[in-house]
Design an enzyme around this catalytic site. Structure first.
Site, PDB file in Angstrom:
ATOM      1  N   ARG A  81       0.844  -1.189   0.000  1.00 20.70           N
ATOM      2  CA  ARG A  81       0.000   0.000   0.000  1.00 20.70           C
ATOM      3  C   ARG A  81       0.880   1.240   0.000  1.00 20.70           C
ATOM      4  O   ARG A  81       2.001   1.225   0.520  1.00 20.70           O
ATOM      5  CB  ARG A  81      -0.919   0.022   1.229  1.00 20.70           C
ATOM      6  CG  ARG A  81      -1.960  -1.082   1.243  1.00 20.70           C
ATOM      7  CD  ARG A  81      -2.785  -1.039   2.528  1.00 20.70           C
ATOM      8  NE  ARG A  81      -3.781  -2.108   2.538  1.00 20.70           N
ATOM      9  CZ  ARG A  81      -3.543  -3.342   2.937  1.00 20.70           C
ATOM     10  NH1 ARG A  81      -2.330  -3.674   3.383  1.00 20.70           N
ATOM     11  NH2 ARG A  81      -4.485  -4.257   2.908  1.00 20.70           N
ATOM     12  N   LYS A  89      -2.021  -0.734   7.888  1.00 18.63           N
ATOM     13  CA  LYS A  89      -3.465  -0.953   7.915  1.00 18.63           C
ATOM     14  C   LYS A  89      -3.849  -2.216   8.682  1.00 18.63           C
ATOM     15  O   LYS A  89      -4.810  -2.219   9.456  1.00 18.63           O
ATOM     16  CB  LYS A  89      -4.026  -1.029   6.496  1.00 18.63           C
ATOM     17  CG  LYS A  89      -5.533  -1.225   6.448  1.00 18.63           C
ATOM     18  CD  LYS A  89      -6.057  -1.215   5.029  1.00 18.63           C
ATOM     19  CE  LYS A  89      -7.571  -1.412   4.998  1.00 18.63           C
ATOM     20  NZ  LYS A  89      -8.103  -1.392   3.611  1.00 18.63           N
ATOM     21  N   HIS A  92      -3.692   3.640  -5.547  1.00 17.72           N
ATOM     22  CA  HIS A  92      -3.919   2.197  -5.565  1.00 17.72           C
ATOM     23  C   HIS A  92      -3.569   1.569  -6.921  1.00 17.72           C
ATOM     24  O   HIS A  92      -3.544   0.337  -7.039  1.00 17.72           O
ATOM     25  CB  HIS A  92      -5.381   1.877  -5.222  1.00 17.72           C
ATOM     26  CG  HIS A  92      -5.648   1.799  -3.756  1.00 17.72           C
ATOM     27  ND1 HIS A  92      -5.463   0.656  -3.011  1.00 17.72           N
ATOM     28  CD2 HIS A  92      -6.061   2.747  -2.881  1.00 17.72           C
ATOM     29  CE1 HIS A  92      -5.758   0.894  -1.754  1.00 17.72           C
ATOM     30  NE2 HIS A  92      -6.132   2.148  -1.649  1.00 17.72           N
ATOM     31  N   ARG A 123      -0.573  -0.872  -6.537  1.00 18.58           N
ATOM     32  CA  ARG A 123      -0.924  -2.128  -5.861  1.00 18.58           C
ATOM     33  C   ARG A 123      -1.820  -2.997  -6.742  1.00 18.58           C
ATOM     34  O   ARG A 123      -1.658  -4.219  -6.826  1.00 18.58           O
ATOM     35  CB  ARG A 123      -1.609  -1.792  -4.540  1.00 18.58           C
ATOM     36  CG  ARG A 123      -1.962  -2.957  -3.653  1.00 18.58           C
ATOM     37  CD  ARG A 123      -2.342  -2.414  -2.269  1.00 18.58           C
ATOM     38  NE  ARG A 123      -3.151  -3.322  -1.499  1.00 18.58           N
ATOM     39  CZ  ARG A 123      -2.675  -4.308  -0.740  1.00 18.58           C
ATOM     40  NH1 ARG A 123      -1.375  -4.536  -0.697  1.00 18.58           N
ATOM     41  NH2 ARG A 123      -3.486  -5.080  -0.039  1.00 18.58           N
ATOM     42  N   HIS A 162      -5.331  -9.779   1.637  1.00 26.49           N
ATOM     43  CA  HIS A 162      -6.782  -9.640   1.568  1.00 26.49           C
ATOM     44  C   HIS A 162      -7.425 -10.751   2.393  1.00 26.49           C
ATOM     45  O   HIS A 162      -6.813 -11.793   2.627  1.00 26.49           O
ATOM     46  CB  HIS A 162      -7.273  -9.733   0.124  1.00 26.49           C
ATOM     47  CG  HIS A 162      -7.009  -8.505  -0.674  1.00 26.49           C
ATOM     48  ND1 HIS A 162      -7.008  -8.491  -2.053  1.00 26.49           N
ATOM     49  CD2 HIS A 162      -6.751  -7.224  -0.293  1.00 26.49           C
ATOM     50  CE1 HIS A 162      -6.756  -7.270  -2.490  1.00 26.49           C
ATOM     51  NE2 HIS A 162      -6.597  -6.494  -1.440  1.00 26.49           N
ATOM     52  N   TYR A 192     -10.637  -6.640  -6.663  1.00 23.35           N
ATOM     53  CA  TYR A 192      -9.601  -5.619  -6.539  1.00 23.35           C
ATOM     54  C   TYR A 192      -8.753  -5.497  -7.798  1.00 23.35           C
ATOM     55  O   TYR A 192      -8.441  -4.391  -8.241  1.00 23.35           O
ATOM     56  CB  TYR A 192      -8.705  -5.955  -5.340  1.00 23.35           C
ATOM     57  CG  TYR A 192      -7.737  -4.863  -4.973  1.00 23.35           C
ATOM     58  CD1 TYR A 192      -8.145  -3.781  -4.202  1.00 23.35           C
ATOM     59  CD2 TYR A 192      -6.409  -4.904  -5.377  1.00 23.35           C
ATOM     60  CE1 TYR A 192      -7.261  -2.765  -3.858  1.00 23.35           C
ATOM     61  CE2 TYR A 192      -5.519  -3.909  -5.037  1.00 23.35           C
ATOM     62  CZ  TYR A 192      -5.947  -2.842  -4.272  1.00 23.35           C
ATOM     63  OH  TYR A 192      -5.073  -1.839  -3.935  1.00 23.35           O
TER      64      TYR A 192
END
Length: 201
Positions: A49, A77, A149, A152, A175, A184
């Protein structure tokens, strides 16, 4: 307005075409922007990230006169420990970047202000967002929505394209399920079409 308010991460797209990736790299090299080249290459090759990329310090990748073979960090995160080996492409770009900067403090610091010589501060999300848009859309002709993003998502998409299964990519991206990973990486209709037309049973 920040990137997070102006464009949602679900709307941001991965870079599907490797030619676009190369155009971006070429543009960064042409402009002598080795710092952003290192950020870009590290991002698309590790899937970290942007919050984790920006908190990296030089000692995370380089110490005692040599580059480390892997990055070890705790994700901001998830608070999960990540250990990511660094491939030759990443190491080569980091070496080039090191040759053009002073390897201390944050890996991706803000430009030093002569009035504040001791300021040790990383690049901002807003700066990264603007530079990504510049290099991808203006310099490389990428027409999809771009955001932090993008790096990623590009890692996840290109890993899938290279033949890695969703479960392994899910683990790399930390995830909670393969379904999240599938959404994603944003597989296009063309990607799905290739599955059907390639079988020829």
């Amino acid at each position: 307005m920040s990137e997070h308010k102006s464009i949602g991460r679900q709307n941001v797209k991965p870079i599907r075409d490797k030619k676009i990736i190369q155009r971006v790299k070429d543009a960064m090299i042409a402009e002598g922007d080795y710092k952003f080249l290192a950020l870009f290459v590290l991002g698309i090759n590790t899937g970290l990230r942007i919050s984790d990329l920006l908190k990296l310090r030089w000692e995370t990748v380089f110490s005692k006169g040599k580059f480390h073979s892997r990055i070890i960090l705790v994700e901001q995160k998830t608070s999960k420990r990540q250990e990511i080996p660094l491939g030759k492409t990443v190491i080569d770009v980091l070496k080039e970047y090191k040759a053009h900067t002073t390897p201390e403090g944050f890996l991706f610091p803000t430009e030093r202000n002569p009035r504040y010589k001791n300021l040790d501060k990383a690049l901002s999300f807003q700066f990264v967002y603007r530079r990504l848009n510049y290099y991808l859309q203006v310099r490389a002709g990428f027409t999809e929505p771009v955001g932090c993003h993008t790096l990623r998502k590009t890692f996840g998409y290109q890993a899938y394209l290279a033949g890695w299964d969703l479960y392994r990519i899910q683990e790399c991206l930390n995830h909670s399920s393969p379904a999240i990973t599938r959404r994603y990486i944003d597989l296009s209709q063309d990607d799905k079409d290739q599955v059907f037309v390639s079988l020829n049973l």
